[in-house]
Design an enzyme around this catalytic site. Sequence first.
Site, PDB file in Angstrom:
ATOM      1  N   LEU A   1       0.846  -1.193   0.000  1.00 13.77           N
ATOM      2  CA  LEU A   1       0.000   0.000   0.000  1.00 13.77           C
ATOM      3  C   LEU A   1       0.881   1.242   0.000  1.00 13.77           C
ATOM      4  O   LEU A   1       1.804   1.342   0.810  1.00 13.77           O
ATOM      5  CB  LEU A   1      -0.904   0.037   1.240  1.00 13.77           C
ATOM      6  CG  LEU A   1      -1.957  -1.068   1.399  1.00 13.77           C
ATOM      7  CD1 LEU A   1      -2.599  -0.974   2.779  1.00 13.77           C
ATOM      8  CD2 LEU A   1      -3.010  -0.953   0.310  1.00 13.77           C
ATOM      9  N   HIS A   2       0.587   2.179  -0.902  1.00  9.87           N
ATOM     10  CA  HIS A   2       1.317   3.444  -0.860  1.00  9.87           C
ATOM     11  C   HIS A   2       0.548   4.615  -1.464  1.00  9.87           C
ATOM     12  O   HIS A   2       0.957   5.760  -1.338  1.00  9.87           O
ATOM     13  CB  HIS A   2       2.669   3.313  -1.583  1.00  9.87           C
ATOM     14  CG  HIS A   2       2.549   3.298  -3.078  1.00  9.87           C
ATOM     15  ND1 HIS A   2       2.133   2.188  -3.767  1.00  9.87           N
ATOM     16  CD2 HIS A   2       2.775   4.264  -4.000  1.00  9.87           C
ATOM     17  CE1 HIS A   2       2.130   2.465  -5.061  1.00  9.87           C
ATOM     18  NE2 HIS A   2       2.500   3.710  -5.232  1.00  9.87           N
ATOM     19  N   ARG A   3      -0.600   4.364  -2.121  1.00  5.89           N
ATOM     20  CA  ARG A   3      -1.355   5.454  -2.745  1.00  5.89           C
ATOM     21  C   ARG A   3      -1.901   6.400  -1.675  1.00  5.89           C
ATOM     22  O   ARG A   3      -2.407   5.948  -0.636  1.00  5.89           O
ATOM     23  CB  ARG A   3      -2.523   4.902  -3.559  1.00  5.89           C
ATOM     24  CG  ARG A   3      -2.127   4.015  -4.712  1.00  5.89           C
ATOM     25  CD  ARG A   3      -1.625   4.803  -5.892  1.00  5.89           C
ATOM     26  NE  ARG A   3      -1.137   3.916  -6.937  1.00  5.89           N
ATOM     27  CZ  ARG A   3      -0.424   4.308  -7.985  1.00  5.89           C
ATOM     28  NH1 ARG A   3      -0.126   5.586  -8.116  1.00  5.89           N
ATOM     29  NH2 ARG A   3      -0.020   3.447  -8.895  1.00  5.89           N
TER      30      ARG A   3
ATOM     31  N   ARG B   1       6.320   6.025   2.967  1.00 13.96           N
ATOM     32  CA  ARG B   1       5.215   6.953   3.213  1.00 13.96           C
ATOM     33  C   ARG B   1       4.133   6.299   4.064  1.00 13.96           C
ATOM     34  O   ARG B   1       3.434   6.967   4.813  1.00 13.96           O
ATOM     35  CB  ARG B   1       4.640   7.500   1.906  1.00 13.96           C
ATOM     36  CG  ARG B   1       3.889   6.507   1.065  1.00 13.96           C
ATOM     37  CD  ARG B   1       3.198   7.182  -0.125  1.00 13.96           C
ATOM     38  NE  ARG B   1       2.138   8.071   0.312  1.00 13.96           N
ATOM     39  CZ  ARG B   1       2.078   9.361   0.030  1.00 13.96           C
ATOM     40  NH1 ARG B   1       3.034   9.922  -0.668  1.00 13.96           N
ATOM     41  NH2 ARG B   1       1.066  10.099   0.457  1.00 13.96           N
TER      42      ARG B   1
END
Length: 365
Positions: free
Chosen positions: A208-210, A243
């Site tokens: 997950l990074h969006r 992030r």
Amino acid sequence: MNITIVAGARPNFMKIAPIIEAIQNKKKEGFNINYRLVHTGQHYDKNLSGTFFEELNIPLPDRNLEVKSGTQAEQTAAIMIGFENELNQNPCDLVMVVGDVTSTMACTIVAKKSNIKVTHVEAGIRSGDMRMPEEINRIVTDSLTDYFFTTSTYANKNLEQLGVSKSNIFFVGNVMIDTLLKNESRLKKPSLWGDLELHHKKYLVMTLHRPSNVDEELQLKTLITQIVALGKDYPIIFPVHPRTQKLLSSLNLNFKNLHYVNPLGYLEFNYLVKNAKAVITDSGGITEETTVLNVPCITLRDSTERPETCNIGTNILVGNDSKKIEYAFKMLLSGTWKQGTNPELWDGHAAERIIHHISHLYKLS
């Protein structure tokens, strides 16, 4: 001729590796073609950048702009300043950008303002989601590009609808799949395989990074909690993007079957993907790899710039819809996941086609 190749972030390195090899092979055949590799430094963590040069046998960059982190505007400005200086010191005939990261857009703008032609590898893909920074990067880059190398007929149509001349569009296939197929036999079992007692097709991989998934605490907590509950009978391996780590550290989401791990190198990560029961992700590139590896992929996005991975591949879109996520797990766990096939020209020879076309465009010999 002299080509300056730009790379800045993890997805770029997988795409430039076969292109550099194709240039080197063309040069051995007696063609007058040279390249200079510029790393903008947009990704600077070793596991997001340096490891790829070692694992994929990419020559060290001729220059690293060392931009590092910052806001979108700060990164863009720093890349543009550094790349303008690079082109002033090392003029070239063609700038090659790949993918859709900030470096792709920023270096395209600088090149065109320096009156240098630009070729875009992976041109024409569109998600239709303007909340994605990558979508803006794609639109700006393709509005300035001279030669467009595409991964699919969908991308061709997108470009044609924008008024791009068909003579400047080259459907070549997918360079990231070139890298995957070349290195498939070299994929390496990570140490966590033994530490977590993993077994073939008996675990899940999640990335997950969006911003739409990881920038809001409640959204991230809800997603992870549901996925962990639905996949309760399987270990879930979660390589955590920098992030994402910032937000996770404050949420205290600890579950018995959820294993947070550091970002992995290319060979180890794709070993996990190839042997997983399924991948849950919001990455576009991973959906391409799962399609070729024939691994079920659940994508936590409402749209994709790679529709071929859904239409003929192993990918389905569920967004943040809890009912769609639940239905996807139902199909996965019942063994009724759709069968996928490889998209056209995803055969390991895209980079060769790119350099072949460039050789003809510049009448090299």
